[in-house]
Design a protein around this motif. Structure first.
Motif, PDB file in Angstrom:
ATOM      1  N   TYR A  18       0.825  -1.217   0.000  1.00 17.71           N
ATOM      2  CA  TYR A  18       0.000   0.000   0.000  1.00 17.71           C
ATOM      3  C   TYR A  18       0.857   1.265   0.000  1.00 17.71           C
ATOM      4  O   TYR A  18       0.661   2.171  -0.815  1.00 17.71           O
ATOM      5  CB  TYR A  18      -0.922  -0.016   1.228  1.00 17.71           C
ATOM      6  CG  TYR A  18      -1.517   1.325   1.574  1.00 17.71           C
ATOM      7  CD1 TYR A  18      -2.566   1.868   0.837  1.00 17.71           C
ATOM      8  CD2 TYR A  18      -1.011   2.058   2.651  1.00 17.71           C
ATOM      9  CE1 TYR A  18      -3.105   3.101   1.156  1.00 17.71           C
ATOM     10  CE2 TYR A  18      -1.543   3.289   2.973  1.00 17.71           C
ATOM     11  CZ  TYR A  18      -2.598   3.808   2.228  1.00 17.71           C
ATOM     12  OH  TYR A  18      -3.114   5.046   2.540  1.00 17.71           O
ATOM     13  N   GLU A  19       1.811   1.339   0.915  1.00 14.97           N
ATOM     14  CA  GLU A  19       2.639   2.544   1.025  1.00 14.97           C
ATOM     15  C   GLU A  19       3.496   2.743  -0.221  1.00 14.97           C
ATOM     16  O   GLU A  19       3.686   3.880  -0.673  1.00 14.97           O
ATOM     17  CB  GLU A  19       3.530   2.472   2.272  1.00 14.97           C
ATOM     18  CG  GLU A  19       2.788   2.570   3.596  1.00 14.97           C
ATOM     19  CD  GLU A  19       2.180   3.948   3.841  1.00 14.97           C
ATOM     20  OE1 GLU A  19       2.507   4.900   3.100  1.00 14.97           O
ATOM     21  OE2 GLU A  19       1.368   4.059   4.780  1.00 14.97           O
ATOM     22  N   ARG A  22       1.230   3.860  -3.037  1.00 11.22           N
ATOM     23  CA  ARG A  22       0.796   5.229  -2.744  1.00 11.22           C
ATOM     24  C   ARG A  22       1.895   6.226  -3.087  1.00 11.22           C
ATOM     25  O   ARG A  22       1.641   7.287  -3.667  1.00 11.22           O
ATOM     26  CB  ARG A  22       0.401   5.366  -1.271  1.00 11.22           C
ATOM     27  CG  ARG A  22      -0.303   6.670  -0.974  1.00 11.22           C
ATOM     28  CD  ARG A  22      -0.638   6.811   0.501  1.00 11.22           C
ATOM     29  NE  ARG A  22      -1.465   7.989   0.678  1.00 11.22           N
ATOM     30  CZ  ARG A  22      -1.016   9.244   0.644  1.00 11.22           C
ATOM     31  NH1 ARG A  22       0.276   9.469   0.438  1.00 11.22           N
ATOM     32  NH2 ARG A  22      -1.838  10.257   0.810  1.00 11.22           N
ATOM     33  N   ASP A  23       3.131   5.890  -2.736  1.00  9.65           N
ATOM     34  CA  ASP A  23       4.253   6.774  -3.063  1.00  9.65           C
ATOM     35  C   ASP A  23       4.408   6.920  -4.576  1.00  9.65           C
ATOM     36  O   ASP A  23       4.695   8.016  -5.077  1.00  9.65           O
ATOM     37  CB  ASP A  23       5.550   6.218  -2.469  1.00  9.65           C
ATOM     38  CG  ASP A  23       5.642   6.421  -0.962  1.00  9.65           C
ATOM     39  OD1 ASP A  23       4.850   7.212  -0.414  1.00  9.65           O
ATOM     40  OD2 ASP A  23       6.491   5.766  -0.328  1.00  9.65           O
ATOM     41  N   ILE A  25       2.049   6.749  -6.805  1.00 13.13           N
ATOM     42  CA  ILE A  25       0.951   7.568  -7.325  1.00 13.13           C
ATOM     43  C   ILE A  25       1.119   9.029  -6.918  1.00 13.13           C
ATOM     44  O   ILE A  25       1.070   9.932  -7.758  1.00 13.13           O
ATOM     45  CB  ILE A  25      -0.410   7.019  -6.828  1.00 13.13           C
ATOM     46  CG1 ILE A  25      -0.665   5.628  -7.409  1.00 13.13           C
ATOM     47  CG2 ILE A  25      -1.550   7.971  -7.219  1.00 13.13           C
ATOM     48  CD1 ILE A  25      -1.849   4.907  -6.794  1.00 13.13           C
ATOM     49  N   VAL A  26       1.340   9.258  -5.641  1.00  6.67           N
ATOM     50  CA  VAL A  26       1.461  10.630  -5.136  1.00  6.67           C
ATOM     51  C   VAL A  26       2.686  11.322  -5.720  1.00  6.67           C
ATOM     52  O   VAL A  26       2.654  12.517  -6.044  1.00  6.67           O
ATOM     53  CB  VAL A  26       1.520  10.630  -3.594  1.00  6.67           C
ATOM     54  CG1 VAL A  26       1.881  12.009  -3.056  1.00  6.67           C
ATOM     55  CG2 VAL A  26       0.173  10.192  -3.011  1.00  6.67           C
ATOM     56  N   ARG A  58      -7.686  -0.180  -0.352  1.00  8.66           N
ATOM     57  CA  ARG A  58      -7.415   0.980   0.508  1.00  8.66           C
ATOM     58  C   ARG A  58      -7.157   2.226  -0.327  1.00  8.66           C
ATOM     59  O   ARG A  58      -7.632   3.322  -0.003  1.00  8.66           O
ATOM     60  CB  ARG A  58      -6.229   0.675   1.422  1.00  8.66           C
ATOM     61  CG  ARG A  58      -6.533  -0.363   2.482  1.00  8.66           C
ATOM     62  CD  ARG A  58      -5.284  -0.891   3.154  1.00  8.66           C
ATOM     63  NE  ARG A  58      -4.576   0.129   3.895  1.00  8.66           N
ATOM     64  CZ  ARG A  58      -3.427  -0.109   4.536  1.00  8.66           C
ATOM     65  NH1 ARG A  58      -2.875  -1.310   4.516  1.00  8.66           N
ATOM     66  NH2 ARG A  58      -2.829   0.864   5.209  1.00  8.66           N
ATOM     67  N   LEU A  59      -6.414   2.071  -1.416  1.00  5.42           N
ATOM     68  CA  LEU A  59      -6.137   3.212  -2.288  1.00  5.42           C
ATOM     69  C   LEU A  59      -7.400   3.690  -2.995  1.00  5.42           C
ATOM     70  O   LEU A  59      -7.559   4.886  -3.246  1.00  5.42           O
ATOM     71  CB  LEU A  59      -5.068   2.826  -3.316  1.00  5.42           C
ATOM     72  CG  LEU A  59      -3.664   2.589  -2.740  1.00  5.42           C
ATOM     73  CD1 LEU A  59      -2.776   1.879  -3.748  1.00  5.42           C
ATOM     74  CD2 LEU A  59      -3.028   3.905  -2.301  1.00  5.42           C
ATOM     75  N   GLU A  62      -9.288   5.759  -0.616  1.00  5.43           N
ATOM     76  CA  GLU A  62      -8.602   7.040  -0.438  1.00  5.43           C
ATOM     77  C   GLU A  62      -8.775   7.959  -1.649  1.00  5.43           C
ATOM     78  O   GLU A  62      -8.406   9.140  -1.601  1.00  5.43           O
ATOM     79  CB  GLU A  62      -7.111   6.771  -0.193  1.00  5.43           C
ATOM     80  CG  GLU A  62      -6.347   7.919   0.402  1.00  5.43           C
ATOM     81  CD  GLU A  62      -4.936   7.540   0.824  1.00  5.43           C
ATOM     82  OE1 GLU A  62      -4.063   8.426   0.812  1.00  5.43           O
ATOM     83  OE2 GLU A  62      -4.702   6.362   1.158  1.00  5.43           O
ATOM     84  N   LEU A  64      -7.350   7.484  -4.635  1.00  9.35           N
ATOM     85  CA  LEU A  64      -6.173   7.493  -5.504  1.00  9.35           C
ATOM     86  C   LEU A  64      -6.277   6.481  -6.638  1.00  9.35           C
ATOM     87  O   LEU A  64      -5.546   6.572  -7.629  1.00  9.35           O
ATOM     88  CB  LEU A  64      -4.910   7.206  -4.680  1.00  9.35           C
ATOM     89  CG  LEU A  64      -4.523   8.275  -3.656  1.00  9.35           C
ATOM     90  CD1 LEU A  64      -3.340   7.803  -2.832  1.00  9.35           C
ATOM     91  CD2 LEU A  64      -4.200   9.588  -4.336  1.00  9.35           C
ATOM     92  N   ARG A 158      -2.950  14.297   4.144  1.00  6.65           N
ATOM     93  CA  ARG A 158      -2.479  13.152   3.359  1.00  6.65           C
ATOM     94  C   ARG A 158      -3.301  12.996   2.077  1.00  6.65           C
ATOM     95  O   ARG A 158      -2.763  12.689   1.016  1.00  6.65           O
ATOM     96  CB  ARG A 158      -2.562  11.887   4.213  1.00  6.65           C
ATOM     97  CG  ARG A 158      -1.909  10.652   3.632  1.00  6.65           C
ATOM     98  CD  ARG A 158      -1.850   9.568   4.698  1.00  6.65           C
ATOM     99  NE  ARG A 158      -1.541   8.254   4.152  1.00  6.65           N
ATOM    100  CZ  ARG A 158      -0.316   7.794   3.928  1.00  6.65           C
ATOM    101  NH1 ARG A 158       0.724   8.550   4.190  1.00  6.65           N
ATOM    102  NH2 ARG A 158      -0.126   6.571   3.451  1.00  6.65           N
ATOM    103  N   ARG A 162      -1.161  14.556  -2.890  1.00 12.85           N
ATOM    104  CA  ARG A 162      -0.931  14.353  -4.317  1.00 12.85           C
ATOM    105  C   ARG A 162      -1.016  15.670  -5.082  1.00 12.85           C
ATOM    106  O   ARG A 162      -0.232  15.929  -5.999  1.00 12.85           O
ATOM    107  CB  ARG A 162      -1.976  13.368  -4.841  1.00 12.85           C
ATOM    108  CG  ARG A 162      -1.800  12.940  -6.276  1.00 12.85           C
ATOM    109  CD  ARG A 162      -2.983  12.079  -6.684  1.00 12.85           C
ATOM    110  NE  ARG A 162      -2.830  11.545  -8.010  1.00 12.85           N
ATOM    111  CZ  ARG A 162      -3.839  11.090  -8.736  1.00 12.85           C
ATOM    112  NH1 ARG A 162      -5.062  11.110  -8.251  1.00 12.85           N
ATOM    113  NH2 ARG A 162      -3.642  10.615  -9.944  1.00 12.85           N
TER     114      ARG A 162
END
Length: 224
Positions: A18-19, A22-23, A25-26, A58-59, A62, A64, A158, A162
Motif C-alpha cells: 500500500y505505502e 501510494r508513493d 501515485i502521489v 485501501r487506495l 482514499e 487514488l 495526506r 498528491r
C-alpha cells in the motif's frame, strides 16, 4: 527468505504494498490512467495477490485508485473539485486547530517551530521541505488533549498531498514555505491566534489557486 520467527505477517505485507503504491501515485511515477494489474503487481512485489488486492482497496477508498468495469484498477485522475473540497475541509479544521494551538502554545512547542523554520530557510529539496512544513504545523496543532484534531489534520493533509506535489512540479519556489512559516511563527509569538488562523487560511486558498492553474496548464498541454 525470512526465518520462521521473523516472518512478515499478511497485514505487514499489505502495508508495504500500500505505502509503496501510494508513493508511486502521489510522487507521479504512476500517472492518472495507469493500469494497475493485480497479477503483475503481485509478481513485482514478490507476494500473493491477496495483499495487493487489499492495498488497492485501501487506495480506492482514499480516492487514488479507480476500479473500472472490464478494465480493473487504474490511477485516478486529478480532480480539481475534489481538491477544492479537501482544501475547504482543511481550512475549517486547521484554523480551529491553530486558534487552540496558539492559546495553549508552550515554550517547547514554539522553540520547535523556530528550530524547524531555521532548517526550512536552508532546505532545497522538495521532499524535505514538505516534511519540515508538516512537522512545524503539527507542533503548533499538537496541544495537550488534541490528538483527534491532529489525526484529522494529518488525514486530510495526506489526501491533499498528491495535489501539493503536483503543484510543486509546476510552481516550486524554495523559500515560499519558509516565508509562510515565518509569518505564522511571528503571529504565534504575539499570541494572536486569529492572525495565525487567517494566515493559514490565506496560504491554503493561495495553494488552491496554484493547483487550479497547474491543472489548466496540463489540460491545455494534453489537448495540443
Amino acid at each position: 527468505m525470512t526465518s520462521p520467527q521473523h516472518q512478515i505477517t499478511v497485514p505487514s505485507v499489505e502495508n508495504v504494498v500500500y505505502e509503496t503504491l501510494r508513493d508511486f501515485i502521489v510522487g507521479g511515477e504512476y500517472l492518472p490512467g495507469h493500469r494497475l494489474h493485480l497479477a503483475e503487481l503481485a509478481t513485482q512485489f514478490g507476494v500473493s495477490t491477496m495483499p495487493v488486492r487489499g492495498a488497492l482497496a485501501r487506495l480506492t477508498n482514499e480516492g487514488l485508485v479507480r476500479q473500472l468495469p472490464r478494465r480493473g484498477a487504474t490511477v485516478a485522475p486529478l480532480d480539481l473539485a475534489e481538491y477544492l473540497e479537501l482544501q475547504d475541509l482543511r481550512i475549517g479544521i486547521e484554523t480551529m486547530a491553530a486558534r487552540y494551538g496558539v492559546e495553549h502554545l508552550d515554550d517547547a512547542r514554539l522553540a520547535e517551530m523556530k528550530r524547524i523554520l531555521g532548517e526550512l530557510w536552508e532546505e532545497t529539496e522538495v521532499e524535505s521541505i514538505i516534511a519540515l512544513e508538516w512537522d512545524a504545523y503539527i507542533a503548533l496543532y499538537g496541544a495537550p488533549g488534541r490528538r483527534r484534531t491532529v489525526d484529522l489534520v494529518q488525514e486530510y493533509g495526506r489526501l491533499a498531498e498528491r495535489y501539493t506535489r503536483f503543484m510543486y512540479g509546476f510552481d516550486f519556489k524554495q523559500t515560499r514555505a519558509a516565508k509562510r512559516l515565518a509569518q505564522v511563527v511571528e503571529a504565534c509569538e504575539r499570541g494572536d491566534g486569529d492572525a495565525v488562523a487567517e494566515l493559514i487560511a490565506s496560504h491554503m486558498s493561495e495553494d488552491a489557486r496554484r493547483v487550479a492553474g497547474a491543472l489548466e496548464v496540463r489540460i491545455e498541454e494534453e489537448q495540443r
